[in-house]
Design a protein around this motif. Structure first.
Motif, PDB file in Angstrom:
ATOM      1  N   ILE A  34      49.055  -9.613 132.963  1.00 15.90           N
ATOM      2  CA  ILE A  34      50.030 -10.543 133.535  1.00 15.90           C
ATOM      3  C   ILE A  34      51.285 -10.418 132.664  1.00 15.90           C
ATOM      4  CG2 ILE A  34      50.636 -12.933 134.064  1.00 15.90           C
ATOM      5  CD1 ILE A  34      47.692 -13.608 134.261  1.00 15.90           C
ATOM      6  N   VAL A  35      52.426 -10.264 133.311  1.00 13.23           N
ATOM      7  CA  VAL A  35      53.689 -10.295 132.583  1.00 13.23           C
ATOM      8  C   VAL A  35      54.389 -11.597 132.971  1.00 13.23           C
ATOM      9  CG1 VAL A  35      55.894  -9.142 132.168  1.00 13.23           C
ATOM     10  CG2 VAL A  35      53.864  -7.775 132.719  1.00 13.23           C
ATOM     11  N   LYS A  36      54.829 -12.336 131.972  1.00 16.14           N
ATOM     12  CA  LYS A  36      55.470 -13.630 132.224  1.00 16.14           C
ATOM     13  C   LYS A  36      56.773 -13.728 131.467  1.00 16.14           C
ATOM     14  CE  LYS A  36      51.206 -16.377 132.195  1.00 16.14           C
ATOM     15  NZ  LYS A  36      50.431 -17.328 131.367  1.00 16.14           N
ATOM     16  N   VAL A  37      57.685 -14.475 132.032  1.00 16.15           N
ATOM     17  CA  VAL A  37      58.823 -14.936 131.237  1.00 16.15           C
ATOM     18  C   VAL A  37      58.596 -16.425 131.028  1.00 16.15           C
ATOM     19  CG1 VAL A  37      61.300 -15.367 131.187  1.00 16.15           C
ATOM     20  CG2 VAL A  37      60.422 -13.190 132.065  1.00 16.15           C
ATOM     21  N   ILE A  38      58.622 -16.839 129.790  1.00 21.21           N
ATOM     22  CA  ILE A  38      58.414 -18.243 129.477  1.00 21.21           C
ATOM     23  C   ILE A  38      59.731 -18.824 129.012  1.00 21.21           C
ATOM     24  CG2 ILE A  38      57.252 -19.821 127.890  1.00 21.21           C
ATOM     25  CD1 ILE A  38      54.839 -18.049 128.071  1.00 21.21           C
ATOM     26  N   ASP A  39      60.193 -19.830 129.734  1.00 22.19           N
ATOM     27  CA  ASP A  39      61.474 -20.446 129.414  1.00 22.19           C
ATOM     28  C   ASP A  39      61.165 -21.863 128.953  1.00 22.19           C
ATOM     29  OD1 ASP A  39      64.041 -21.233 129.211  1.00 22.19           O
ATOM     30  OD2 ASP A  39      64.513 -21.121 131.353  1.00 22.19           O
ATOM     31  N   ILE A  53      68.570  -3.120 137.916  1.00 24.84           N
ATOM     32  CA  ILE A  53      67.591  -3.929 137.174  1.00 24.84           C
ATOM     33  C   ILE A  53      68.318  -4.734 136.107  1.00 24.84           C
ATOM     34  CG2 ILE A  53      65.572  -2.474 137.614  1.00 24.84           C
ATOM     35  CD1 ILE A  53      66.033  -1.033 135.022  1.00 24.84           C
ATOM     36  N   LYS A  54      67.779  -5.935 135.839  1.00 28.82           N
ATOM     37  CA  LYS A  54      68.463  -6.789 134.860  1.00 28.82           C
ATOM     38  C   LYS A  54      67.478  -7.599 134.022  1.00 28.82           C
ATOM     39  CE  LYS A  54      69.308 -10.783 137.847  1.00 28.82           C
ATOM     40  NZ  LYS A  54      68.372 -10.491 138.939  1.00 28.82           N
ATOM     41  N   ALA A  55      68.011  -8.194 132.968  1.00 27.40           N
ATOM     42  CA  ALA A  55      67.186  -8.926 131.996  1.00 27.40           C
ATOM     43  C   ALA A  55      66.248  -9.910 132.684  1.00 27.40           C
ATOM     44  CB  ALA A  55      68.081  -9.648 131.006  1.00 27.40           C
ATOM     45  N   GLY A  56      64.995  -9.935 132.235  1.00 27.96           N
ATOM     46  CA  GLY A  56      64.004 -10.852 132.782  1.00 27.96           C
ATOM     47  C   GLY A  56      63.150 -10.231 133.866  1.00 27.96           C
ATOM     48  N   GLU A  57      63.647  -9.138 134.459  1.00 21.56           N
ATOM     49  CA  GLU A  57      62.901  -8.504 135.550  1.00 21.56           C
ATOM     50  C   GLU A  57      61.828  -7.548 135.026  1.00 21.56           C
ATOM     51  OE1 GLU A  57      65.199  -7.701 139.720  1.00 21.56           O
ATOM     52  OE2 GLU A  57      65.753  -6.440 138.034  1.00 21.56           O
ATOM     53  N   TYR A  75      57.575 -17.899 134.630  1.00 27.68           N
ATOM     54  CA  TYR A  75      57.759 -16.986 135.753  1.00 27.68           C
ATOM     55  C   TYR A  75      56.742 -15.879 135.590  1.00 27.68           C
ATOM     56  CZ  TYR A  75      62.146 -19.511 135.892  1.00 27.68           C
ATOM     57  OH  TYR A  75      63.084 -20.517 135.936  1.00 27.68           O
ATOM     58  N   TRP A  76      55.770 -15.813 136.488  1.00 32.86           N
ATOM     59  CA  TRP A  76      54.790 -14.733 136.421  1.00 32.86           C
ATOM     60  C   TRP A  76      55.410 -13.565 137.182  1.00 32.86           C
ATOM     61  CZ3 TRP A  76      49.006 -16.521 136.691  1.00 32.86           C
ATOM     62  CH2 TRP A  76      48.836 -17.622 135.837  1.00 32.86           C
ATOM     63  N   THR A  77      55.965 -12.633 136.461  1.00 27.98           N
ATOM     64  CA  THR A  77      56.752 -11.597 137.124  1.00 27.98           C
ATOM     65  C   THR A  77      55.911 -10.423 137.590  1.00 27.98           C
ATOM     66  OG1 THR A  77      57.360 -10.706 134.969  1.00 27.98           O
ATOM     67  CG2 THR A  77      58.915 -12.218 135.979  1.00 27.98           C
TER      68      THR A  77
END
Ligand code: ADP
Ligand code: ZN
Length: 583
Positions: A65-70, A259-263, A20-22
C-alpha cells in the motif's frame, strides 16, 4: 505488456488529518484505475485478472500500500505486529513493515520512533502510569528524512507532517496511546496489551541494509525502495517485474503524461525502457529480489535463499563429498530459485582476490578432491549471476557485522574453534585480505610447561590450531572434547591458549569486539575463563571502554548459528551491487 496504471486515491479523513491511499488493492481501500486500458477497474481486479501486467507471482494479494499521510494533528502512538503475531492473534492477518519519506514538516518538527524502557516490566509501568514524556523517544525530523519502521517499533507521526509511506498490504495497527482525545464523546479503541506484547524492548532502530549505495533507501524482505533526483531527464531500464513510482517533490512527465508531487503510479512489468523528464524527486518501489547464499564447509554445503535484510526463506544442506557429487546438487538447488546474485563463504584456502584470474578457486586444500577446484567459475557459468567469494570465517564476521552483535563496528574479529581454528577479521569496515587471506589459526602460541601434547598441525608443532583445536583437545586428553566437560584442567589449558590467540588479535587489529564460534565453544564455561586470562595476559597495558566491559567484548556468536549463511547472503548482496556499479 506496456501500460502505465494511474489510480484514483482512496481518501480517509481522520481526526488528525487525511490519508490518501494512492496505490492499494486492500479491501479497506481498493483504488480505481483512472484512464488507460483498465479504466474504472479496481486494482485488486487488475491484479487478479491481468497477471501479464505485473511480471511476478500474483497468487497472493497485491503486496504494497502506498499512502500519503497529511497530518495536521498528531497521530496516535502505535506499534505494528509482525506476520506471525498478526496471524495468530488477529485472524490470520499479515503484519506490517512500513517506511516513511518525509515530504514536508515544520522547521522544528519531530517524530516519535522508539521508547526508553529497558525491560517489558518497565515499559508496562511507564504506560500504566502514563509517563509518556519519559517513555517515548521523540527525535527531530526534517524534509527528505527516511525511516524504516519494522514491526515492534513504537512510532507516531506528529502534527504538520506530510509523509509518503510504503507498507505491506495490511491495515493492522495496535494503538498504545491516543493523547486522551475524545471524539463524539468517546476515545478511540486502545490495544495496550497487544502493543506491549509486540514492542521491541529495548528499542533499536531498524537497519535499512542500503550498503552505502547512494539512492537506495531501504532493502528488506517486503520491498526495495530507491530514490532518484532528476533534473532534466533520467532513463530507466526495462524490468520484467512491475514497479511503483512515487513523486516526492517537483513535477515532470513520463511518455507524454504529467506527474507531480504526491502522485504514485504503476509501471507494468515488461513496459520496456522509459525516460522520466522534469525537475523532480521520485521513489521507486519494487518487490525485493532473492539472493543466494552458499556456506561451503568442510563437511557440508549449506545452500539458502533470502533477502537483503538477512531473512532466510529456504535452506538445504548437502554433504561436502567430491565436487562431481556436491556441485550438481548445489546448481540444482539454486537454478529454480530465481536468484539475482550469489554469495559464497568457503572453507580455505581459497583465492579471495577479486583481481586474480583464479578468484573463487579452492587452493591447496587438504581436501584433495577439491584442490584447485574453480568453485566460483563453475557456479557462475551454471547460474549466470554475479558471485562474491570470501572465506567462511570472513563470511561469519560479515554476518555478525551486518545483522548481528557487531553492527556499525569498524574493526571486528570472528574466531572459530572447531576442527581447525580460523579467524575472519574486518578493519575499517572491510574484510581483511591481501596476498591471501589471514590464517590466524597458525599464529604461534607459547606451549604451557605442563603440556606435552605434540600438536595437531602437520606444519607447526606449537601453533594456535595445533594446541587448541577440537582434535588437539582429543589428542591430548584421549577423549572427544564434548565428553570432557567435567574436567576443569582441560578447559583451564584450552582457555589459556585461546586467550593467547585473542591477545595477538587485540594487539594487532584492535577489534571492537571478538566473537567466538565453532564446536569447541559449545563449552560455555570457556567464556569466563578466556575473558579472565585475556585480561591477565594484557596485564593492564591497554585501557579501552570495550575491554572494561569484557563480558560484552568476548562474546558467543549472536545469530543462532546462522552467522555464516547470513554473511553469505550479504556477500551476495554485495555481488549484486558491484555488478550493477560495473555496468
Ligand atoms: P568444523 O570446524 O569442522 O566446521 P565444528 O565447529 O563443529 O566443525 O567443530 C568440530 C570440533 O568441535 C570437533 O573437534 C569436536 O570435537 C568439537 N566439538 C563439537 N561439539 C563440541 C562440544 N559440545 N564441546 C566441545 N567440543 C565440541
Ligand atoms: Zn599450524
Amino acid at each position: 505488456m506496456k501500460e502505465l496504471i494511474f489510480l484514483e486515491p482512496v481518501v480517509k479523513k481522520c481526526i488528525w488529518g487525511s490519508e490518501y491511499w494512492t496505490v492499494s488493492a486492500h479491501e479497506n481501500g481498493d483504488c480505481l484505475v483512472k484512464g488507460g486500458t483498465f479504466d474504472g477497474m479496481h486494482l485488486s481486479e487488475v491484479w487478479r485478472d491481468h497477471k501479464e501486467l505485473f511480471g511476478v507471482d500474483t497468487s497472493d494479494e497485491f503486496p504494497f500500500i502506498v499512502k500519503v499521510i497529511d497530518a495536521r494533528d498528531a497521530l496516535s502512538i502505535q506499534v505494528h505486529p509482525d506476520n506471525e503475531y498478526a496471524y495468530e492473534n488477529d485472524n490470520g492477518a499479515s503484519g506490517k513493515t512500513e517506511c516513511w519519506y518525509v515530504m514536508d514538516c515544520d522547521r522544528d518538527g519531530s517524530i516519535i520512533i522508539g521508547h526508553n524502557a529497558k525491560t517489558r516490566e518497565e515499559a508496562a509501568a511507564m504506560v500504566e502510569e502514563g509517563r509518556w514524556d519519559d517513555f517515548l523517544r521523540e527525535i527531530p525530523v526534517k524534509k527528505g528524512d527516511f525511516f524504516q519502521i519494522t514491526p515492534g517499533t513504537v512510532h507516531a507521526i506528529k502534527q504538520n507532517t506530510m509523509i509518503m509511506e510504503i507498507q505491506q498490504s495490511s491495515d493492522l495497527t495496535y494503538r498504545l496511546y491516543d493523547y486522551g482525545r475524545i471524539i463524539n464523546g468517546v476515545q478511540r479503541e486502545l490495544h495496550v496489551k497487544k502493543s506491549l506484547d509486540v514492542m521491541r524492548i529495548p528499542h533499536t532502530d531498524a537497519r535499512r541494509y542500503t550498503n552505502g549505495v547512494p539512492g537506495k533507501l531501504v532493502s528488506c524482505r517486503y520491498y526495495d525502495v530507491d530514490r532518484y533526483d532528476i533534473s532534466g531527464s533520467r532513463d530507466f531500464e526495462k524490468s520484467d517485474a512491475f514497479m511503483i513510482i512515487s513523486v516526492l517533490n517537483g513535477e515532470g512527465g513520463i511518455d507524454g503524461r504529467k506527474i507531480k508531487a504526491g502522485e504514485s503510479f504503476i509501471v507494468s512489468g515488461g513496459y520496456g525502457d522509459f525516460t522520466i523528464f522534469g525537475s523532480l524527486t521520485i521513489m521507486v518501489t519494487t518487490i525485493p529480489r532473492l539472493v543466494g547464499a552458499l556456506e561451503a564447509g568442510g563437511t557440508k554445503m549449506v545452500c539458502a535463499v533470502g533477502y537483503a535484510d538477512g531473512t532466510i526463506i529456504d535452506q538445504k544442506s548437502f554433504p561436502t563429498s567430491v565436487p562431481d557429487e556436491s556441485i550438481p546438487k548445489i546448481i540444482d538447488y539454486f537454478s529454480n530459485k530465481d536468484i539475482y546474485a550469489l554469495g559464497i563463504g568457503s572453507f580455505g584456502p581459497v583465492d579471495v582476490d577479486q583481481r586474480s584470474e583464479t578468484y573463487g578457486m579452492i587452493l591447496d586444500s587438504p581436501k584433495l578432491p577439491w584442490q584447485h577446484y574453480p568453485l566460483k567459475k563453475v557456479l557462475e557459468e551454471a547460474l549466470n549471476v554475479p558471485i562474491k567469494v570470501d572465506t567462511d570465517v570472513n563470511g561469519s564476521c560479515l554476518g555478525e557485522m551486518t545483522f548481528g552483535c557487531a553492527q556499525r563496528m569498524d574493526n571486528v574479529g570472528y574466531v572459530t574453534i572447531g576442527t581447525g581454528i580460523g579467524a575472519g577479521m574486518a578493519v575499517n569496515g572491510q574484510l581483511v585480505h591481501g596476498m591471501g587471506h589471514p590464517e590466524f589459526g597458525h599464529i604461534l602460541v607459547s606451549r604451557l610447561p605442563e603440556d606435552d601434547y605434540k600438536g595437531s598441525c602437520p606444519f607447526h608443532p606449537a601453533c594456535f590450531e595445533s594446541l587448541a583445536s577440537g582434535p588437539a583437545i582429543e589428542g591430548r586428553w584421549g577423549k572427544k572434547a564434548a565428553d570432557l566437560s567435567d574436567r576443569p584442567e582441560v578447559w583451564e589449558m584450552e582457555a589459556d591458549y585461546i586467550a593467547q590467540g585473542l591477545m595477538a588479535m587485540v594487539l594487532t587489529i584492535s577489534p571492537r569486539k571478538i566473537i567466538l564460534g565453532g564446536g569447541v565453544m559449545h563449552q560455555q564455561q570457556l567464556f569466563p575463563l578466556i575473558r579472565k586470562k585475556l585480561c591477565e595476559k594484557l596485564a593492564g597495558y591497554i585501557h579501552t571502554d570495550e575491554l572494561n566491559d569484557i563480558d560484552d567484548y568476548i562474546v558467543p556468536a549472536s545469530l543462532n548459528d546462522n552467522q555464516g549463511i547470513m554473511g553469505a547472503v550479504q556477500l551476495g548482496v554485495l555481488a549484486g551491487i558491484e555488478s550493477e556499479w560495473a555496468k
